[in-house]
Write a protein that holds these residues in place. Structure first.
Motif, short mmCIF file in Angstrom:
data_model
loop_
_atom_site.label_atom_id
_atom_site.label_comp_id
_atom_site.label_asym_id
_atom_site.label_seq_id
_atom_site.Cartn_x
_atom_site.Cartn_y
_atom_site.Cartn_z
N UNK A 29 10.96 6.11 1.49
CA UNK A 29 11.68 5.16 0.65
C UNK A 29 11.12 3.75 0.82
N UNK A 30 10.76 3.40 2.03
CA UNK A 30 10.19 2.08 2.31
C UNK A 30 8.85 1.91 1.61
N UNK A 31 8.06 2.97 1.53
CA UNK A 31 6.77 2.90 0.83
C UNK A 31 6.99 2.59 -0.65
N UNK A 32 7.96 3.26 -1.26
CA UNK A 32 8.26 3.01 -2.66
C UNK A 32 8.80 1.60 -2.85
N UNK A 33 9.62 1.14 -1.92
CA UNK A 33 10.16 -0.21 -1.98
C UNK A 33 9.03 -1.24 -1.88
N UNK A 34 8.03 -0.95 -1.09
CA UNK A 34 6.88 -1.84 -0.95
C UNK A 34 6.16 -1.97 -2.29
N UNK A 35 6.04 -0.87 -3.02
CA UNK A 35 5.43 -0.94 -4.35
C UNK A 35 6.26 -1.82 -5.28
N UNK A 36 7.57 -1.69 -5.19
CA UNK A 36 8.44 -2.52 -6.03
C UNK A 36 8.24 -4.00 -5.70
N UNK B 160 -10.65 -1.17 0.54
CA UNK B 160 -10.06 -0.83 1.83
C UNK B 160 -9.11 -1.87 2.37
N UNK B 161 -9.44 -3.14 2.23
CA UNK B 161 -8.57 -4.19 2.75
C UNK B 161 -7.20 -4.14 2.08
N UNK B 162 -7.19 -3.97 0.76
CA UNK B 162 -5.94 -3.86 0.02
C UNK B 162 -5.14 -2.65 0.50
N UNK B 163 -5.83 -1.52 0.66
CA UNK B 163 -5.15 -0.30 1.08
C UNK B 163 -4.52 -0.48 2.46
N UNK B 164 -5.24 -1.10 3.36
CA UNK B 164 -4.70 -1.35 4.70
C UNK B 164 -3.49 -2.26 4.65
N UNK B 165 -3.56 -3.26 3.80
CA UNK B 165 -2.42 -4.18 3.66
C UNK B 165 -1.20 -3.47 3.10
N UNK B 166 -1.40 -2.64 2.08
CA UNK B 166 -0.27 -1.92 1.49
C UNK B 166 0.36 -0.97 2.51
N UNK C 135 9.93 7.00 11.10
CA UNK C 135 10.11 6.20 9.88
C UNK C 135 8.82 5.46 9.53
N UNK C 136 8.21 4.85 10.52
CA UNK C 136 6.97 4.10 10.31
C UNK C 136 5.86 5.05 9.85
N UNK C 137 5.75 6.20 10.50
CA UNK C 137 4.74 7.19 10.11
C UNK C 137 4.99 7.71 8.70
N UNK C 138 6.26 7.94 8.36
CA UNK C 138 6.61 8.41 7.01
C UNK C 138 6.20 7.40 5.95
N UNK C 139 6.39 6.12 6.24
CA UNK C 139 6.00 5.07 5.29
C UNK C 139 4.49 5.04 5.12
N UNK C 140 3.78 5.09 6.24
CA UNK C 140 2.32 5.04 6.18
C UNK C 140 1.76 6.26 5.44
N UNK C 141 2.30 7.42 5.74
CA UNK C 141 1.84 8.65 5.12
C UNK C 141 2.09 8.64 3.61
N UNK C 142 3.29 8.23 3.22
CA UNK C 142 3.62 8.20 1.79
C UNK C 142 2.76 7.19 1.06
N UNK C 143 2.59 6.01 1.62
CA UNK C 143 1.76 5.00 0.96
C UNK C 143 0.31 5.49 0.88
N UNK C 144 -0.17 6.09 1.96
CA UNK C 144 -1.53 6.62 1.97
C UNK C 144 -1.70 7.65 0.86
N UNK C 145 -0.73 8.55 0.72
CA UNK C 145 -0.79 9.57 -0.33
C UNK C 145 -0.78 8.93 -1.71
N UNK C 146 0.08 7.93 -1.91
CA UNK C 146 0.12 7.25 -3.20
C UNK C 146 -1.24 6.62 -3.52
N UNK C 147 -1.80 5.95 -2.55
CA UNK C 147 -3.10 5.31 -2.76
C UNK C 147 -4.20 6.34 -2.98
N UNK C 148 -4.21 7.38 -2.17
CA UNK C 148 -5.23 8.42 -2.27
C UNK C 148 -5.12 9.15 -3.60
#
Length: 149
Positions: free
Chosen positions: A42-49, A63-69, A93-106
């Motif tokens: 949920x936090x990953x999606x909120x970050x996109x918002x 890569x820099x943008x991806x790391x920041x996101x 929770x932190x791992x879930x956010x990183x994983x979800x954002x990584x998947x979205x970006x990938x």
């Protein structure tokens, strides 16, 4: 972020899992009602918002943008974990956010899962994916949706 190197990031995002968790955590304020990992998603999606609300553009790529996101999603998950008083493992929770954002970006970069069936995955990428622009489409969809009071 070595934990992203192996594991399930090649598994497509579960659309309903992410969107339902986001609604539960951010629209209804029930962060304790979801798993720590779901809170991270949920936090990953909120970050996109937040990114879209701040006028994010497709100029930010690479890569820099991806790391920041990913970093922003992890920070959002830690903050929401603390705010919600969640009793689970904060690292989940932190791992879930990183994983979800990584998947979205990938998936936005590589064109999604190729199935074209799910709303979230098809918005993140498809056969003719525009990379980050496709990622921004999903963020704008959720930014435009009305928020519960």
């Amino acid at each position: 972020m070595a934990f992203l190197g192996g594991g399930t990031h090649s598994t497509p995002i579960e659309e309903s899992h992410v969107t339902d968790a986001h609604k539960e955590v951010y629209n209804q304020g029930n962060g304790n009602n979801v798993s720590a990992s779901a809170l991270g998603s949920a936090a990953a999606l909120q970050t996109l918002q937040k990114f879209m609300s701040s006028g994010g553009s497709s100029e930010h790529s690479g890569g820099d943008f991806q790391s920041k996101m990913i970093g922003m999603a992890m920070s959002e998950a830690a903050t929401m974990f603390d705010k919600s008083g969640h009793q689970g493992d904060k690292q989940d929770a932190v791992n879930g956010a990183a994983s979800t954002m990584f998947k979205l970006l990938l998936q936005s970069k590589l064109g999604g899962d190729g199935k074209g069936g799910s709303e979230l995955t098809s918005l993140v990428g498809g056969e003719n994916s525009g990379g980050l622009s496709s990622l921004l489409k999903i963020a704008s969809q959720y930014t435009a949706s009305p928020k519960a009071a």
